[in-house]
Design a protein around this motif. Structure first.
Motif, mmCIF file in Angstrom:
data_model
loop_
_atom_site.group_PDB
_atom_site.id
_atom_site.type_symbol
_atom_site.label_atom_id
_atom_site.label_comp_id
_atom_site.label_asym_id
_atom_site.label_seq_id
_atom_site.Cartn_x
_atom_site.Cartn_y
_atom_site.Cartn_z
ATOM 1 N N ASP A 236 -1.432 3.020 -5.137
ATOM 2 C CA ASP A 236 -2.622 3.562 -5.811
ATOM 3 C C ASP A 236 -2.863 2.859 -7.136
ATOM 4 O O ASP A 236 -3.993 2.517 -7.473
ATOM 5 N N VAL A 237 -1.769 2.657 -7.871
ATOM 6 C CA VAL A 237 -1.910 1.989 -9.162
ATOM 7 C C VAL A 237 -2.391 0.561 -8.954
ATOM 8 O O VAL A 237 -3.228 0.043 -9.700
ATOM 9 N N ALA B 259 5.893 3.608 -0.356
ATOM 10 C CA ALA B 259 4.851 4.218 -1.167
ATOM 11 C C ALA B 259 4.821 5.718 -0.907
ATOM 12 O O ALA B 259 5.108 6.163 0.209
ATOM 13 N N PRO B 260 4.500 6.534 -1.914
ATOM 14 C CA PRO B 260 4.580 7.992 -1.743
ATOM 15 C C PRO B 260 3.469 8.559 -0.873
ATOM 16 O O PRO B 260 2.670 9.364 -1.318
ATOM 17 N N ILE B 261 3.395 8.116 0.371
ATOM 18 C CA ILE B 261 2.459 8.675 1.332
ATOM 19 C C ILE B 261 3.309 9.181 2.495
ATOM 20 O O ILE B 261 3.941 8.383 3.192
ATOM 21 N N LEU B 262 3.347 10.484 2.668
ATOM 22 C CA LEU B 262 4.232 11.080 3.672
ATOM 23 C C LEU B 262 3.865 10.583 5.063
ATOM 24 O O LEU B 262 2.687 10.441 5.394
ATOM 25 N N TYR B 263 4.875 10.316 5.882
ATOM 26 C CA TYR B 263 4.592 9.850 7.244
ATOM 27 C C TYR B 263 5.727 10.309 8.149
ATOM 28 O O TYR B 263 6.779 10.755 7.688
ATOM 29 N N GLY B 264 5.463 10.135 9.474
ATOM 30 C CA GLY B 264 6.499 10.391 10.456
ATOM 31 C C GLY B 264 6.943 11.845 10.458
ATOM 32 O O GLY B 264 6.121 12.749 10.386
ATOM 33 N N PRO B 265 8.241 12.081 10.511
ATOM 34 C CA PRO B 265 8.725 13.458 10.670
ATOM 35 C C PRO B 265 8.503 14.327 9.437
ATOM 36 O O PRO B 265 8.641 15.541 9.546
ATOM 37 N N THR C 266 -0.282 21.722 0.019
ATOM 38 C CA THR C 266 -1.637 21.205 0.157
ATOM 39 C C THR C 266 -1.932 20.611 1.523
ATOM 40 O O THR C 266 -3.088 20.524 1.909
ATOM 41 N N GLY C 267 -0.919 20.129 2.238
ATOM 42 C CA GLY C 267 -1.175 19.515 3.530
ATOM 43 C C GLY C 267 -1.883 18.182 3.434
ATOM 44 O O GLY C 267 -2.637 17.822 4.323
ATOM 45 N N ILE C 268 -1.667 17.452 2.357
ATOM 46 C CA ILE C 268 -2.276 16.138 2.186
ATOM 47 C C ILE C 268 -1.163 15.095 2.144
ATOM 48 O O ILE C 268 -0.258 15.204 1.324
ATOM 49 N N PRO C 269 -1.207 14.102 3.035
ATOM 50 C CA PRO C 269 -0.070 13.172 3.127
ATOM 51 C C PRO C 269 0.131 12.318 1.881
ATOM 52 O O PRO C 269 1.264 12.060 1.491
ATOM 53 N N ASN C 270 -0.948 11.836 1.270
ATOM 54 C CA ASN C 270 -0.791 10.982 0.100
ATOM 55 C C ASN C 270 -0.448 11.837 -1.110
ATOM 56 O O ASN C 270 -1.293 12.565 -1.630
ATOM 57 N N VAL C 271 0.803 11.778 -1.556
ATOM 58 C CA VAL C 271 1.279 12.709 -2.576
ATOM 59 C C VAL C 271 0.551 12.475 -3.901
ATOM 60 O O VAL C 271 0.394 13.397 -4.704
ATOM 61 N N VAL C 272 0.095 11.231 -4.125
ATOM 62 C CA VAL C 272 -0.533 10.932 -5.412
ATOM 63 C C VAL C 272 -1.803 11.765 -5.609
ATOM 64 O O VAL C 272 -2.064 12.269 -6.698
ATOM 65 N N HIS D 163 -11.068 8.681 2.057
ATOM 66 C CA HIS D 163 -9.792 8.451 2.716
ATOM 67 C C HIS D 163 -8.641 8.582 1.739
ATOM 68 O O HIS D 163 -7.487 8.348 2.082
ATOM 69 N N GLY D 164 -8.956 8.977 0.500
ATOM 70 C CA GLY D 164 -7.924 9.054 -0.521
ATOM 71 C C GLY D 164 -6.841 10.072 -0.209
ATOM 72 O O GLY D 164 -5.748 9.990 -0.749
ATOM 73 N N ASP D 165 -7.119 11.047 0.672
ATOM 74 C CA ASP D 165 -6.098 12.019 1.023
ATOM 75 C C ASP D 165 -5.017 11.408 1.897
ATOM 76 O O ASP D 165 -3.903 11.910 1.953
ATOM 77 N N PHE D 166 -5.359 10.350 2.626
ATOM 78 C CA PHE D 166 -4.420 9.836 3.624
ATOM 79 C C PHE D 166 -3.851 8.480 3.255
ATOM 80 O O PHE D 166 -2.823 8.088 3.765
ATOM 81 N N GLY D 167 -4.543 7.730 2.436
ATOM 82 C CA GLY D 167 -4.058 6.414 2.045
ATOM 83 C C GLY D 167 -4.328 6.190 0.586
ATOM 84 O O GLY D 167 -4.818 7.078 -0.101
#
Lengths: 171, 214, 150
Positions: free
Chosen positions: B60-61, A60-66, B143-149, C30-34
């Motif tokens: 997300d979808v 899923a497109p949620i950046l993680y790790g390195p 942006t520094g936000i991990p969830n790209v969506v 929490h939408g920014d992280f998950g």
């Protein structure tokens, strides 16, 4: 050959679903059933977009790790995020906007488009249902052929009335 | 190499099973006449497609589909069904033929077109090397936000989302203008409670309604 | 007068609804992280109120959350979203350019975080308000159903 079929099996299944939605909205006379068919059609469009954005082996497109905070992975407490932000700020000053990704991610763009499309879909569905409720109150039925028949009758009656009025005016 | 192939086949199996379930639900909806059953099956359709979204990484979808499709749209459809009717009229058998042929022909044409589409999960397809990949690469710096969506939704494509929110707002307004804001039922109960102490209501309409309700 | 064959439903719902609201807030922030965000949280808020309306009756739900409130909430949400854009304009940036909110260099994240938080709040208000308005419109209409339809 098997690979070719497996690659495209998804598309074919989604096209099948799309055709089921199209068939329901064509063939059924009941307006609510017709709207359900339209929403199945719309869902199948969403399925198609999302299936195009899938990358083999991706997550899923949620950046993680390195890919975030340059190494010490996991966790997203406030302090850690701030440290990461500082690290990125220094990286920014050295001019690296395009990061090389370590992990594989699926394409986020179709997800964004379809996420909003689903919410807008339910909003438009409810507008359609509101119109159907008003049709039921005006005609007493939600079968499209009965509505058409009532329309026809009213039109003929109006025409007859008009002719009668004209004849009376002439006489 | 073998392992990769196994993973792919497992993935494909999950896909095919979930899409097959969607197919069965869709055909059941097409054949059903009870509107209550149709509404419930459309909720099930949404839930199964949410599971399928998770299988293709669109978390997300999937979340949205589970909340909106299975929760909200089922509630709205049930409300509309309560205000209209419970069953659909049976259809004449020969009337099915035209739509069926049209759907078959359209489906065959679309399947013919899929031959030119990139394969499932191809990382080098035009879809996955274009702006989507760019978002993934520049998002953390920007942006520094991990969830790209979330940044794509809110920041890169903020105009889109503003438009979508406005559409949802306008749709709510349109429904309210068509059906009223819904205060009628509230007013009615308040009137009933106010009129409860005197045993004989003078208004004919309200007394009829009371008899009908009780 | 009160029938008590829905006691279990009532008790379970009363304990469940605060948890649903809490989950909506979790999804929102929490939408920014998950997975999650304003759209999902808005629908979950609406669904919690709809659950209350289903168990305790629509008039009770309308007394707790009046229709006037829901439709103003929808308008406030859209205005909040648009207002963030105008804030960026006033700060000398372009419409909805979060980078300009606090006059940051490229790579600064404060403006982005604040901007996205605010617009997600706007989406939450807009979606939950619009969805509740739609639900109230359908549920508040008096059904005039014929007997043969059942």
């Amino acid at each position: 050959m098997l690979e070719f079929i497996l690659d495209r099996a998804n598309y074919w299944a989604i096209i099948g679903l799309m055709m089921i939605g199209l068939y329901i909205s064509f063939a059924s006379g009941n307006l609510i059933k017709r709207l359900v068919g339209v929403s199945i059609f719309q869902t199948s469009i969403c399925l198609f977009y999302v299936t195009l954005g899938k990358v083999t082996g991706g997550t899923a497109p949620i950046l993680y790790g390195p890919d975030i905070e340059g190494g010490h992975g996991g966790g997203h407490g406030a302090e850690e995020t701030h440290a990461a932000v500082d690290a990125v700020l220094t990286a920014a000053n050295s001019g690296e906007r395009y990061a090389d990704l370590v992990n594989t991610y699926s394409n986020p763009l179709p997800h964004v488009l379809m996420l909003t499309a689903i919410v807008v879909g339910v909003a438009t569905l409810s507008v359609g249902l509101a119109l159907i409720v008003r049709i039921r109150e005006a005609y007493g039925t939600i079968e499209s052929d009965e509505v058409r028949a009532i329309d026809m009758e009213t039109a003929i009656a109006q025409e007859a009335e008009q002719e009668k009025a004209e004849r009376e005016a002439r006489a | 190499m073998d392992e990769v192939m196994d993973v792919n086949i497992g993935m494909e199996m999950v896909n095919i099973v979930l899409l097959g379930m969607l197919f069965i639900v869709g055909i059941a909806i097409a054949r059903m006449r009870s509107l209550f059953g149709i509404v419930m099956l459309s909720g099930i359709y949404s839930l199964v497609s949410a599971a399928w979204y998770v299988a293709v990484d669109a978390v997300d979808v999937a979340f949205t589909e589970a909340a909106v499709g299975a929760g909200m749209s089922t509630a709205v459809l049930l409300g509309a069904m309560l205000l209209t009717s419970r069953t659909a009229k049976p259809e004449k058998p020969l009337k099915h033929l035209g739509p069926f042929l049209v759907c078959i022909v359209t489906g065959i044409l679309l399947i013919y077109a899929t031959v030119d589409l990139p394969g499932f999960g191809d990382p080098n397809s035009p879809v996955n090397t274009g702006v989507g990949l760019t978002y993934l690469q520049i998002n953390w710096h920007d942006t520094g936000i991990p969830n790209v969506v979330t940044p794509v939704l809110g920041s890169y494509r903020g105009f889109d989302t503003l438009g979508e929110t406005t559409v949802v707002f306008v749709a709510g307004l349109a429904v309210a203008l068509l059906l009223g804001f819904g205060e009628r039922s509230l007013a009615e109960t308040i009137r009933k409670e106010d009129k409860a102490p005197p045993p004989l209501p003078k208004d004919d309409a309200t007394s009829n309604e009371k008899e009908g309700k009780e | 007068m009160k029938s008590d064959h829905h006691v279990i439903l009532r008790v379970v719902t009363k304990t469940l609804i605060p948890i649903i609201f809490l989950f909506a807030l979790y999804v929102q922030f929490h939408g920014d992280f998950g997975p999650g965000g304003g759209f999902q949280a808005g629908v979950i808020v609406a669904v919690a109120v709809i659950l209350y309306a289903l168990i305790f009756g629509v008039p009770a739900a309308m007394r707790a959350i009046p229709p006037v409130f829901t439709r103003s909430l929808a308008a406030v949400g859209v205005m909040l979203y648009a207002g963030v854009g105008f804030w960026a304009l006033l700060q000398g940036g372009q419409y909805l350019e979060y980078q300009a909110l606090f006059h940051e260099e490229p790579g600064g994240h404060h403006g982005q975080h604040v901007g996205i938080l605010l617009i997600e709040l706007g989406v939450l208000f807009g979606v939950s308000g619009a969805m509740l308005t739609i639900f109230y419109a359908f549920a508040g209409r008096v059904a005039e159903i014929r007997d043969e339809d059942w």
